[in-house]
Scaffold this motif. Sequence first.
Motif, PDB file in Angstrom:
ATOM      1  N   GLU A  63      33.263  55.083  12.400  1.00 46.12           N
ATOM      2  CA  GLU A  63      32.183  55.908  12.970  1.00 46.12           C
ATOM      3  C   GLU A  63      31.608  55.303  14.249  1.00 46.12           C
ATOM      4  O   GLU A  63      31.204  56.025  15.146  1.00 46.12           O
ATOM      5  CB  GLU A  63      31.047  56.053  11.938  1.00 46.12           C
ATOM      6  N   GLN A  64      31.520  53.961  14.310  1.00 49.10           N
ATOM      7  CA  GLN A  64      30.807  53.342  15.430  1.00 49.10           C
ATOM      8  C   GLN A  64      31.660  52.353  16.213  1.00 49.10           C
ATOM      9  O   GLN A  64      31.140  51.579  17.008  1.00 49.10           O
ATOM     10  CB  GLN A  64      29.561  52.604  14.902  1.00 49.10           C
ATOM     11  N   GLY A  65      32.977  52.395  15.974  1.00 51.18           N
ATOM     12  CA  GLY A  65      33.863  51.417  16.606  1.00 51.18           C
ATOM     13  C   GLY A  65      33.782  51.380  18.114  1.00 51.18           C
ATOM     14  O   GLY A  65      33.930  50.318  18.725  1.00 51.18           O
ATOM     15  N   GLN A  66      33.533  52.544  18.727  1.00 48.26           N
ATOM     16  CA  GLN A  66      33.443  52.555  20.190  1.00 48.26           C
ATOM     17  C   GLN A  66      32.287  51.693  20.677  1.00 48.26           C
ATOM     18  O   GLN A  66      32.334  51.113  21.751  1.00 48.26           O
ATOM     19  CB  GLN A  66      33.244  53.992  20.711  1.00 48.26           C
ATOM     20  N   ASN A  67      31.221  51.642  19.876  1.00 51.58           N
ATOM     21  CA  ASN A  67      30.026  50.889  20.280  1.00 51.58           C
ATOM     22  C   ASN A  67      30.045  49.447  19.813  1.00 51.58           C
ATOM     23  O   ASN A  67      29.226  48.648  20.247  1.00 51.58           O
ATOM     24  CB  ASN A  67      28.763  51.567  19.728  1.00 51.58           C
ATOM     25  N   ILE A  68      30.951  49.117  18.873  1.00 47.56           N
ATOM     26  CA  ILE A  68      31.028  47.738  18.395  1.00 47.56           C
ATOM     27  C   ILE A  68      32.099  47.023  19.213  1.00 47.56           C
ATOM     28  O   ILE A  68      33.276  47.338  19.126  1.00 47.56           O
ATOM     29  CB  ILE A  68      31.363  47.693  16.889  1.00 47.56           C
ATOM     30  N   ARG A 101      28.246  28.838  -0.889  1.00 49.80           N
ATOM     31  CA  ARG A 101      29.003  30.088  -0.785  1.00 49.80           C
ATOM     32  C   ARG A 101      28.046  31.200  -0.411  1.00 49.80           C
ATOM     33  O   ARG A 101      27.146  31.534  -1.167  1.00 49.80           O
ATOM     34  CB  ARG A 101      29.677  30.413  -2.127  1.00 49.80           C
ATOM     35  N   TRP A 102      28.237  31.731   0.785  1.00 46.97           N
ATOM     36  CA  TRP A 102      27.380  32.840   1.217  1.00 46.97           C
ATOM     37  C   TRP A 102      28.165  33.675   2.204  1.00 46.97           C
ATOM     38  O   TRP A 102      29.162  33.223   2.770  1.00 46.97           O
ATOM     39  CB  TRP A 102      26.060  32.326   1.810  1.00 46.97           C
ATOM     40  N   SER A 103      27.744  34.893   2.389  1.00 48.69           N
ATOM     41  CA  SER A 103      28.434  35.800   3.308  1.00 48.69           C
ATOM     42  C   SER A 103      27.629  35.905   4.584  1.00 48.69           C
ATOM     43  O   SER A 103      26.403  36.011   4.542  1.00 48.69           O
ATOM     44  CB  SER A 103      28.558  37.189   2.682  1.00 48.69           C
ATOM     45  N   ARG A 104      28.330  35.866   5.731  1.00 49.42           N
ATOM     46  CA  ARG A 104      27.629  36.067   6.987  1.00 49.42           C
ATOM     47  C   ARG A 104      28.547  36.765   7.971  1.00 49.42           C
ATOM     48  O   ARG A 104      29.760  36.591   7.943  1.00 49.42           O
ATOM     49  CB  ARG A 104      27.118  34.775   7.579  1.00 49.42           C
ATOM     50  N   ALA A 105      27.919  37.582   8.813  1.00 51.23           N
ATOM     51  CA  ALA A 105      28.688  38.339   9.793  1.00 51.23           C
ATOM     52  C   ALA A 105      27.828  38.565  11.023  1.00 51.23           C
ATOM     53  O   ALA A 105      26.600  38.600  10.932  1.00 51.23           O
ATOM     54  CB  ALA A 105      29.115  39.686   9.204  1.00 51.23           C
ATOM     55  N   VAL A 106      28.496  38.684  12.153  1.00 53.10           N
ATOM     56  CA  VAL A 106      27.798  39.021  13.393  1.00 53.10           C
ATOM     57  C   VAL A 106      28.496  40.227  14.009  1.00 53.10           C
ATOM     58  O   VAL A 106      29.721  40.249  14.135  1.00 53.10           O
ATOM     59  CB  VAL A 106      27.803  37.831  14.386  1.00 53.10           C
ATOM     60  N   PHE A 107      27.721  41.238  14.340  1.00 57.97           N
ATOM     61  CA  PHE A 107      28.231  42.420  15.036  1.00 57.97           C
ATOM     62  C   PHE A 107      27.612  42.433  16.427  1.00 57.97           C
ATOM     63  O   PHE A 107      26.395  42.295  16.564  1.00 57.97           O
ATOM     64  CB  PHE A 107      27.832  43.703  14.297  1.00 57.97           C
ATOM     65  N   ILE A 108      28.451  42.582  17.444  1.00 54.38           N
ATOM     66  CA  ILE A 108      27.960  42.647  18.821  1.00 54.38           C
ATOM     67  C   ILE A 108      28.305  44.030  19.350  1.00 54.38           C
ATOM     68  O   ILE A 108      29.475  44.431  19.333  1.00 54.38           O
ATOM     69  CB  ILE A 108      28.635  41.574  19.691  1.00 54.38           C
ATOM     70  N   GLY A 109      27.295  44.768  19.769  1.00 59.40           N
ATOM     71  CA  GLY A 109      27.608  46.122  20.229  1.00 59.40           C
ATOM     72  C   GLY A 109      26.444  46.788  20.918  1.00 59.40           C
ATOM     73  O   GLY A 109      25.382  46.189  21.136  1.00 59.40           O
ATOM     74  N   ARG A 110      26.650  48.043  21.245  1.00 59.76           N
ATOM     75  CA  ARG A 110      25.684  48.814  22.017  1.00 59.76           C
ATOM     76  C   ARG A 110      24.909  49.744  21.085  1.00 59.76           C
ATOM     77  O   ARG A 110      25.500  50.450  20.274  1.00 59.76           O
ATOM     78  CB  ARG A 110      26.433  49.649  23.065  1.00 59.76           C
ATOM     79  N   ASP A 111      23.586  49.709  21.238  1.00 57.93           N
ATOM     80  CA  ASP A 111      22.717  50.646  20.505  1.00 57.93           C
ATOM     81  C   ASP A 111      22.992  50.647  19.004  1.00 57.93           C
ATOM     82  O   ASP A 111      23.065  51.690  18.373  1.00 57.93           O
ATOM     83  CB  ASP A 111      22.884  52.071  21.073  1.00 57.93           C
ATOM     84  N   LEU A 112      23.179  49.459  18.434  1.00 56.90           N
ATOM     85  CA  LEU A 112      23.423  49.371  16.994  1.00 56.90           C
ATOM     86  C   LEU A 112      22.089  49.454  16.243  1.00 56.90           C
ATOM     87  O   LEU A 112      21.079  48.948  16.709  1.00 56.90           O
ATOM     88  CB  LEU A 112      24.134  48.053  16.652  1.00 56.90           C
ATOM     89  N   ASP A 113      22.124  50.091  15.084  1.00 60.12           N
ATOM     90  CA  ASP A 113      20.927  50.234  14.252  1.00 60.12           C
ATOM     91  C   ASP A 113      20.864  49.047  13.299  1.00 60.12           C
ATOM     92  O   ASP A 113      21.561  49.008  12.287  1.00 60.12           O
ATOM     93  CB  ASP A 113      21.025  51.561  13.482  1.00 60.12           C
TER      94      ASP A 113
END
Length: 361
Positions: free
Chosen positions: A292-297, A336-348
């Motif tokens: 859905e948001q791949g263009q912005n990610i 043990r923990w989960s972590r993620a970083v998303f870099i993108g435009r106008d992300l909610d």
Amino acid sequence: MTDKIPVTVLTGYLGAGKTTLLNRILTEDHGKRYAVIVNEFGEIGIDNDLVVGADEDVFEMNNGCVCCTVRGDLIRVVAGLMKRQRPGKPAFDAIIVETTGLADPGPVAQTFFVDEDVKAKTQLDSVTALVDAKHVMARLDDSKEAREQVAFADRIILNKTDLVTEAELVEVEARLRRLNPLAPITRAERANVPLDQVLGLGGFDLGRILDINPEFANPGHGEAGHVHDEHCGHDHHDHDHAHHGHDHAHGAQSSGARGHAHEDDIKGISLSLERPMDGTKFTAWLDRLLGEQGQNILRAKGIIDVNGEDRRLVFQAVHMILEGDLQKPWGANERRWSRAVFIGRDLDEAALKAGFEACAA
């Protein structure tokens, strides 16, 4: 050890110092052979005495490197270069692709994932962005491409640091970090960065995504919560901030006009969860999100603790192209923990956080 040729994509706005860096790679006596693909050979301004003649698209240098121009398709140029590789006698150790100052690096990077022939012979190593410390703030304010180049990078080289004050550098670095919390920043003057900080980074190697720290351990210098330590490079004079002519909004995100508090449309969002994740739920959520948001990610990376699984799930995404795999086991005493970083435009940010946390087992 792979026998694929590593590829580095070099981006940066006009005047950031790419030409200086490329000339160094093509002429210095570094003992390696690089193939450099440039958009327009004329732009680089290489001294003809250093060129050892070759076919019209490929120029050989005295130090064994080759330089070629992309007049056509990148895939065709890479295929042509790979034909020079002889079994047991490689013509070069790595490929460097220079993008034009205006280009979004995304499609260039995607080439190395989507074309089967290219993928069989080469491996995208990293995207390195050069930025000009003196002019980058203005560039980021007025250019979507400049923001994308920073956001996409695995490493940022902050060039021309001799032309600005330490206070200005601190402000620039804080903004670069908000745009891209994943990429280490290396300071340089006249593109004098050691080549091993540009090449061979393994930025796209899943097995090397070892640490993603969404806490961004120590906020940037001069921001709220910053702890001074010996790594800061802080000189303890009071800088007069007034000459910047705008408000810094330290540590706070002001909603003022961009160009003052520099509210960028692109930012890095970090997520973490201490409880194990349901692997099926998480994969479904990530697939749907990228669909859905791949263009912005622009980029995403994560290390996930999957319920009932001894190994960590590591993933990364470039726009809609996702790759993920179970990598090495968690250590016996490891957190043990989960972590993620998303870099993108106008992300909610709130929606991303809710979606991520809803994948808990």
